[in-house]
Design a protein around this motif. Structure first.
Motif, PDB file in Angstrom:
ATOM      1  N   ARG A  55       0.794  -1.361   0.086  1.00 13.30           N
ATOM      2  CA  ARG A  55      -0.025  -0.141   0.039  1.00 13.30           C
ATOM      3  C   ARG A  55       0.851   1.214  -0.162  1.00 13.30           C
ATOM      4  O   ARG A  55       0.298   2.316  -0.182  1.00 13.30           O
ATOM      5  N   LEU A  56       2.010   1.126   0.250  1.00 15.03           N
ATOM      6  CA  LEU A  56       2.846   2.330   0.365  1.00 15.03           C
ATOM      7  C   LEU A  56       2.828   2.839  -1.051  1.00 15.03           C
ATOM      8  O   LEU A  56       2.956   2.398  -2.057  1.00 15.03           O
ATOM      9  N   ALA A  57       2.818   4.313  -0.922  1.00 11.49           N
ATOM     10  CA  ALA A  57       3.127   5.160  -2.143  1.00 11.49           C
ATOM     11  C   ALA A  57       4.579   5.389  -2.197  1.00 11.49           C
ATOM     12  O   ALA A  57       5.168   5.655  -1.320  1.00 11.49           O
ATOM     13  N   VAL A  58       4.903   5.821  -3.468  1.00  8.13           N
ATOM     14  CA  VAL A  58       6.278   6.201  -3.581  1.00  8.13           C
ATOM     15  C   VAL A  58       6.097   7.645  -4.693  1.00  8.13           C
ATOM     16  O   VAL A  58       5.372   7.536  -5.697  1.00  8.13           O
ATOM     17  N   ALA A  59       6.946   8.495  -4.314  1.00  9.34           N
ATOM     18  CA  ALA A  59       6.970   9.598  -5.108  1.00  9.34           C
ATOM     19  C   ALA A  59       8.556  10.105  -5.398  1.00  9.34           C
ATOM     20  O   ALA A  59       9.396   9.675  -4.776  1.00  9.34           O
ATOM     21  N   THR A  60       8.619  10.655  -6.531  1.00  6.46           N
ATOM     22  CA  THR A  60       9.994  11.289  -6.803  1.00  6.46           C
ATOM     23  C   THR A  60      10.099  12.872  -6.294  1.00  6.46           C
ATOM     24  O   THR A  60       9.182  13.509  -6.583  1.00  6.46           O
ATOM     25  N   GLY A  61      11.144  13.058  -5.721  1.00  9.31           N
ATOM     26  CA  GLY A  61      11.330  14.182  -5.063  1.00  9.31           C
ATOM     27  C   GLY A  61      12.738  14.695  -5.382  1.00  9.31           C
ATOM     28  O   GLY A  61      13.572  15.122  -4.371  1.00  9.31           O
ATOM     29  N   ILE A  62      13.260  14.955  -6.630  1.00  6.95           N
ATOM     30  CA  ILE A  62      12.212  14.999  -7.858  1.00  6.95           C
ATOM     31  C   ILE A  62      13.089  14.263  -9.098  1.00  6.95           C
ATOM     32  O   ILE A  62      14.239  14.008  -9.030  1.00  6.95           O
ATOM     33  N   VAL A  63      12.393  14.316 -10.039  1.00  5.78           N
ATOM     34  CA  VAL A  63      12.865  13.951 -11.400  1.00  5.78           C
ATOM     35  C   VAL A  63      13.479  15.326 -11.855  1.00  5.78           C
ATOM     36  O   VAL A  63      12.520  16.450 -11.901  1.00  5.78           O
ATOM     37  N   ASN A  64      14.600  15.709 -12.409  1.00  8.34           N
ATOM     38  CA  ASN A  64      14.935  16.859 -12.839  1.00  8.34           C
ATOM     39  C   ASN A  64      14.829  16.955 -14.384  1.00  8.34           C
ATOM     40  O   ASN A  64      15.162  16.172 -15.124  1.00  8.34           O
ATOM     41  N   ILE A  65      14.149  18.056 -14.599  1.00 11.02           N
ATOM     42  CA  ILE A  65      13.723  18.176 -16.143  1.00 11.02           C
ATOM     43  C   ILE A  65      14.734  18.271 -16.926  1.00 11.02           C
ATOM     44  O   ILE A  65      14.547  18.183 -18.317  1.00 11.02           O
ATOM     45  N   TRP A  66      15.925  18.658 -16.387  1.00  4.87           N
ATOM     46  CA  TRP A  66      16.998  18.992 -17.579  1.00  4.87           C
ATOM     47  C   TRP A  66      17.710  17.536 -17.715  1.00  4.87           C
ATOM     48  O   TRP A  66      18.639  17.323 -18.574  1.00  4.87           O
ATOM     49  N   ALA A  67      17.307  16.400 -16.774  1.00  6.80           N
ATOM     50  CA  ALA A  67      18.029  15.309 -16.921  1.00  6.80           C
ATOM     51  C   ALA A  67      17.485  14.440 -17.678  1.00  6.80           C
ATOM     52  O   ALA A  67      18.190  13.441 -18.262  1.00  6.80           O
ATOM     53  N   ASP A  68      16.022  14.357 -17.640  1.00  7.38           N
ATOM     54  CA  ASP A  68      15.343  13.206 -18.491  1.00  7.38           C
ATOM     55  C   ASP A  68      14.467  13.893 -19.250  1.00  7.38           C
ATOM     56  O   ASP A  68      13.541  14.620 -18.806  1.00  7.38           O
ATOM     57  N   ALA A  69      14.025  13.425 -20.379  1.00  3.20           N
ATOM     58  CA  ALA A  69      13.167  14.058 -21.478  1.00  3.20           C
ATOM     59  C   ALA A  69      11.800  13.616 -20.943  1.00  3.20           C
ATOM     60  O   ALA A  69      11.615  12.558 -20.475  1.00  3.20           O
TER      61      ALA A  69
END
Length: 273
Positions: A55-69
């Motif tokens: 049930r655990l949620a996972v979030a990204t904190g963060i995906v860097n917009i310059w690193a990944d399209a």
């Protein structure tokens, strides 16, 4: 908010987590794990943590917009969402000018990235935005589930809630040192806090919160470190966490700085849940 994060989560570097870690924090009652350090375009670590939990949620904190399209991130999102529907929150952000050569017109870049995610079918309610100032906070409320402010105090949370209004997610991060020895705890907190004193977006925000040039000089004043890295026993730390909730946060993610974070996780779970 479609994704259930609970009131309290954990912020941890993506390289410091694995399925076993996620399963253990889920047993303790934490609602989410936030993955720091821009965890890579395939988001494999997100899938690993979700595979290991129920049930655990996972979030990204963060995906860097310059690193990944955005196309690669959208593809990874849909893969994960199909396998674990409603448990992944895609947090994105623009990072820091000192760390990114491509850092130009960050607000425009964020809007364009969100446009691309829209076109790729990543729903608004499944993404969040790293935000400190009012312009990006408003963008977070308008274009995503809400905001994930980092390196902030309850005073910032109060202001951010005023900008966002009721409804959008507000999920600040706060650092924690589980130690009642003031000198030892500050020394550990300072090791992390001082890194951010070289980054202009954070120092500008801290000045808005009332910290002075003297507070921000060198490795940071005791006043600054105490505000940004809560320390003490479980009741003292829990009081600082509750201050964010009382100021308008929906969810607080705790970054425990101790070498072994689990004593703090266990003590704070008993205090907060």
């Amino acid at each position: 908010m479609a994704i259930e994060l609970g009131k309290i989560g954990i912020w941890r570097g993506a390289t410091q987590t694995n399925g076993e870690f996620a399963a253990e924090v889920e047993k303790l009652g934490y609602g989410a794990v936030w993955l720091g350090g821009s965890p890579g375009g395939d988001l494999a670590i997100v899938e690993e943590l979700l595979d290991a939990t129920e049930r655990l949620a996972v979030a990204t904190g963060i995906v860097n917009i310059w690193a990944d399209a955005p196309a690669a991130i959208a593809k990874a999102f849909h893969r994960i969402e199909k396998k674990h529907p409603g448990r992944f929150l895609l947090g994105i952000g623009a990072g820091h000018p000192e760390a990114t050569q491509q850092y130009t017109k960050p607000y425009t870049a964020l809007v364009e990235y969100l446009d691309a995610l829209d076109a790729a079918g990543v729903p608004k309610e499944s993404r969040a935005l790293a935000a400190l100032g009012p312009k990006v906070l408003k963008l977070a409320g308008d274009r995503t589930a809400g905001a994930h402010p980092y390196l902030v105090t309850p005073e910032h949370t109060r202001t951010a809630r005023e900008v966002l209004g009721e409804g959008p997610l507000l999920a600040p991060e706060h650092k924690v040192v589980f130690d009642t020895d003031d000198d030892k705890a500050r020394a550990l907190g300072r090791k992390t806090v001082q890194f951010y004193l070289r980054l202009s977006n954070y120092t500008a925000n801290l000045r808005k919160l009332g910290f002075t040039d003297e507070d921000l000089a060198g490795e940071g004043s005791d006043r600054l470190v105490d505000a940004l890295a809560l320390h003490g026993d479980a009741p003292a730390i829990a009081a600082g966490v509750r201050a964010h909730l009382e100021a308008g946060a929906d969810h607080v993610n705790l970054q425990v700085l101790d070498e072994d974070p689990f004593p703090a996780y266990r003590a704070l779970a008993a205090e907060l849940f």
